[in-house]
Motif scaffolding. Structure first.
Motif, mmCIF file in Angstrom:
data_model
loop_
_atom_site.group_PDB
_atom_site.id
_atom_site.type_symbol
_atom_site.label_atom_id
_atom_site.label_comp_id
_atom_site.label_asym_id
_atom_site.label_seq_id
_atom_site.Cartn_x
_atom_site.Cartn_y
_atom_site.Cartn_z
ATOM 1 N N VAL A 116 0.853 -1.190 0.000
ATOM 2 C CA VAL A 116 0.000 0.000 0.000
ATOM 3 C C VAL A 116 0.887 1.237 0.000
ATOM 4 O O VAL A 116 1.693 1.418 0.917
ATOM 5 N N LYS A 117 0.741 2.051 -1.029
ATOM 6 C CA LYS A 117 1.539 3.285 -1.089
ATOM 7 C C LYS A 117 1.049 4.223 0.014
ATOM 8 O O LYS A 117 -0.070 4.703 -0.023
ATOM 9 N N LEU A 118 1.919 4.472 0.999
ATOM 10 C CA LEU A 118 1.539 5.280 2.149
ATOM 11 C C LEU A 118 1.791 6.760 1.951
ATOM 12 O O LEU A 118 1.236 7.580 2.668
ATOM 13 N N SER A 119 2.656 7.095 0.984
ATOM 14 C CA SER A 119 3.017 8.496 0.791
ATOM 15 C C SER A 119 3.525 8.724 -0.621
ATOM 16 O O SER A 119 4.060 7.806 -1.244
ATOM 17 N N GLU A 120 3.379 9.946 -1.074
ATOM 18 C CA GLU A 120 3.973 10.336 -2.354
ATOM 19 C C GLU A 120 5.468 10.590 -2.188
ATOM 20 O O GLU A 120 6.214 10.568 -3.150
ATOM 21 N N GLU A 121 5.887 10.838 -0.956
ATOM 22 C CA GLU A 121 7.291 11.090 -0.637
ATOM 23 C C GLU A 121 8.012 9.759 -0.414
ATOM 24 O O GLU A 121 7.385 8.775 -0.037
ATOM 25 N N PRO A 122 9.335 9.743 -0.604
ATOM 26 C CA PRO A 122 10.079 8.504 -0.333
ATOM 27 C C PRO A 122 9.960 8.101 1.135
ATOM 28 O O PRO A 122 9.886 8.948 2.022
ATOM 29 N N VAL A 123 9.948 6.795 1.362
ATOM 30 C CA VAL A 123 9.959 6.237 2.711
ATOM 31 C C VAL A 123 11.261 5.452 2.823
ATOM 32 O O VAL A 123 11.511 4.536 2.035
ATOM 33 N N TYR A 124 12.081 5.825 3.800
ATOM 34 C CA TYR A 124 13.375 5.187 3.998
ATOM 35 C C TYR A 124 13.251 4.090 5.053
ATOM 36 O O TYR A 124 12.670 4.305 6.104
ATOM 37 N N TYR A 125 13.803 2.939 4.746
ATOM 38 C CA TYR A 125 13.789 1.806 5.663
ATOM 39 C C TYR A 125 15.198 1.692 6.234
ATOM 40 O O TYR A 125 16.131 1.268 5.551
ATOM 41 N N ASP A 126 15.344 2.098 7.481
ATOM 42 C CA ASP A 126 16.641 2.204 8.124
ATOM 43 C C ASP A 126 16.900 0.998 9.022
ATOM 44 O O ASP A 126 15.966 0.391 9.547
ATOM 45 N N TYR A 127 18.187 0.704 9.226
ATOM 46 C CA TYR A 127 18.587 -0.456 10.017
ATOM 47 C C TYR A 127 19.557 -0.050 11.124
ATOM 48 O O TYR A 127 20.518 0.686 10.885
ATOM 49 N N MET A 151 23.126 6.968 20.687
ATOM 50 C CA MET A 151 23.666 6.547 19.391
ATOM 51 C C MET A 151 22.766 7.103 18.288
ATOM 52 O O MET A 151 22.276 6.368 17.446
ATOM 53 N N LEU A 152 22.583 8.396 18.294
ATOM 54 C CA LEU A 152 21.606 9.052 17.435
ATOM 55 C C LEU A 152 21.786 8.741 15.948
ATOM 56 O O LEU A 152 20.809 8.519 15.240
ATOM 57 N N THR A 153 23.013 8.712 15.476
ATOM 58 C CA THR A 153 23.229 8.536 14.038
ATOM 59 C C THR A 153 23.697 7.133 13.674
ATOM 60 O O THR A 153 24.182 6.904 12.564
ATOM 61 N N CYS A 154 23.535 6.184 14.597
ATOM 62 C CA CYS A 154 23.918 4.806 14.330
ATOM 63 C C CYS A 154 22.855 4.161 13.436
ATOM 64 O O CYS A 154 21.687 4.119 13.787
ATOM 65 N N GLY A 155 23.275 3.678 12.290
ATOM 66 C CA GLY A 155 22.358 2.985 11.392
ATOM 67 C C GLY A 155 22.633 3.346 9.944
ATOM 68 O O GLY A 155 23.449 4.221 9.642
ATOM 69 N N THR A 156 21.931 2.656 9.063
ATOM 70 C CA THR A 156 22.059 2.903 7.633
ATOM 71 C C THR A 156 20.698 2.750 6.961
ATOM 72 O O THR A 156 19.824 2.049 7.459
ATOM 73 N N VAL A 157 20.564 3.398 5.815
ATOM 74 C CA VAL A 157 19.362 3.227 4.998
ATOM 75 C C VAL A 157 19.538 1.938 4.211
ATOM 76 O O VAL A 157 20.512 1.779 3.481
ATOM 77 N N LYS A 158 18.593 1.015 4.388
ATOM 78 C CA LYS A 158 18.683 -0.278 3.690
ATOM 79 C C LYS A 158 17.831 -0.324 2.431
ATOM 80 O O LYS A 158 18.143 -1.064 1.507
ATOM 81 N N GLU A 159 16.772 0.467 2.397
ATOM 82 C CA GLU A 159 15.874 0.447 1.243
ATOM 83 C C GLU A 159 15.094 1.755 1.202
ATOM 84 O O GLU A 159 14.854 2.356 2.240
ATOM 85 N N THR A 160 14.717 2.162 0.008
ATOM 86 C CA THR A 160 13.911 3.357 -0.157
ATOM 87 C C THR A 160 12.688 3.008 -1.002
ATOM 88 O O THR A 160 12.840 2.495 -2.117
ATOM 89 N N LEU A 161 11.504 3.253 -0.451
ATOM 90 C CA LEU A 161 10.265 3.066 -1.207
ATOM 91 C C LEU A 161 9.887 4.394 -1.813
ATOM 92 O O LEU A 161 9.805 5.401 -1.113
ATOM 93 N N LYS A 162 9.643 4.395 -3.109
ATOM 94 C CA LYS A 162 9.293 5.647 -3.783
ATOM 95 C C LYS A 162 7.895 5.585 -4.306
ATOM 96 O O LYS A 162 7.347 4.591 -4.586
#
Length: 162
Positions: A116-127, A151-162
């Motif tokens: 289900v497309k939740l937004s017109e904006e990209p949704v980043y899936y972070d790990y 650890m505020l900036t600990c993590g990476t973007v694993k996938e982007t839904l557009k």
């Protein structure tokens, strides 16, 4: 001729309107999720609890008739899970318990977001490698909800839904 144009305009408006309504309600659902995530980033258990209650309200007010058959099936499959996850977060002021439940919540919402497309904006899936858990974000900058300022900036973007 004017009648034909009027009828065509009316039909086009009715045809387009459900997509707009779906977009506004799914966007509200995603925004409610982001509010919970941001409260956890800021280590605010009280706010996370109240935002989870708001998420449940938005979830329960969604008009499934505006979704396609495939989207409706996916939504119905995740509605109870998301409601349960939100309830678990809302019923405690213990930040560590909220963050634990947030991992399941995020996984379930991401599975829904793939259908289900939740937004017109990209949704980043972070790990988060320390927690071995994911979360959704509205921007590529990492703001870790599992550890907040520790650890505020600990993590990476694993996938982007557009």
């Amino acid at each position: 001729m004017k009648k034909i144009l009027f009828v065509v305009a009316l039909v086009a408006t009715l045809w387009i309107k459900p997509g707009f309504a779906q977009n506004s309600q799914t966007k509200a659902l995603l925004t409610s999720y982001y509010d919970i995530k941001n409260a956890l980033v800021n280590s605010d258990a009280g706010l996370a609890s109240s935002k989870a209650t708001k998420f449940a309200e938005v979830l329960n007010s969604m008009d499934r008739r505006l979704l396609s058959q495939e989207e409706m099936k996916a939504f119905m499959g995740f509605q109870d899970k998301l409601g349960f996850d939100a309830k678990q977060i809302s019923e405690t002021k213990d930040l560590s318990l909220q963050r634990e439940q947030f991992a399941n919540f995020s996984a379930n919402l991401f599975k829904l977001a793939r259908v289900v497309k939740l937004s017109e904006e990209p949704v980043y899936y972070d790990y988060c490698p320390m927690k071995k858990s994911y979360w959704l974000s509205d921007n590529a900058a990492i703001k870790n909800p599992y550890f907040g300022k520790q650890m505020l900036t600990c993590g990476t973007v694993k996938e982007t839904l557009k």
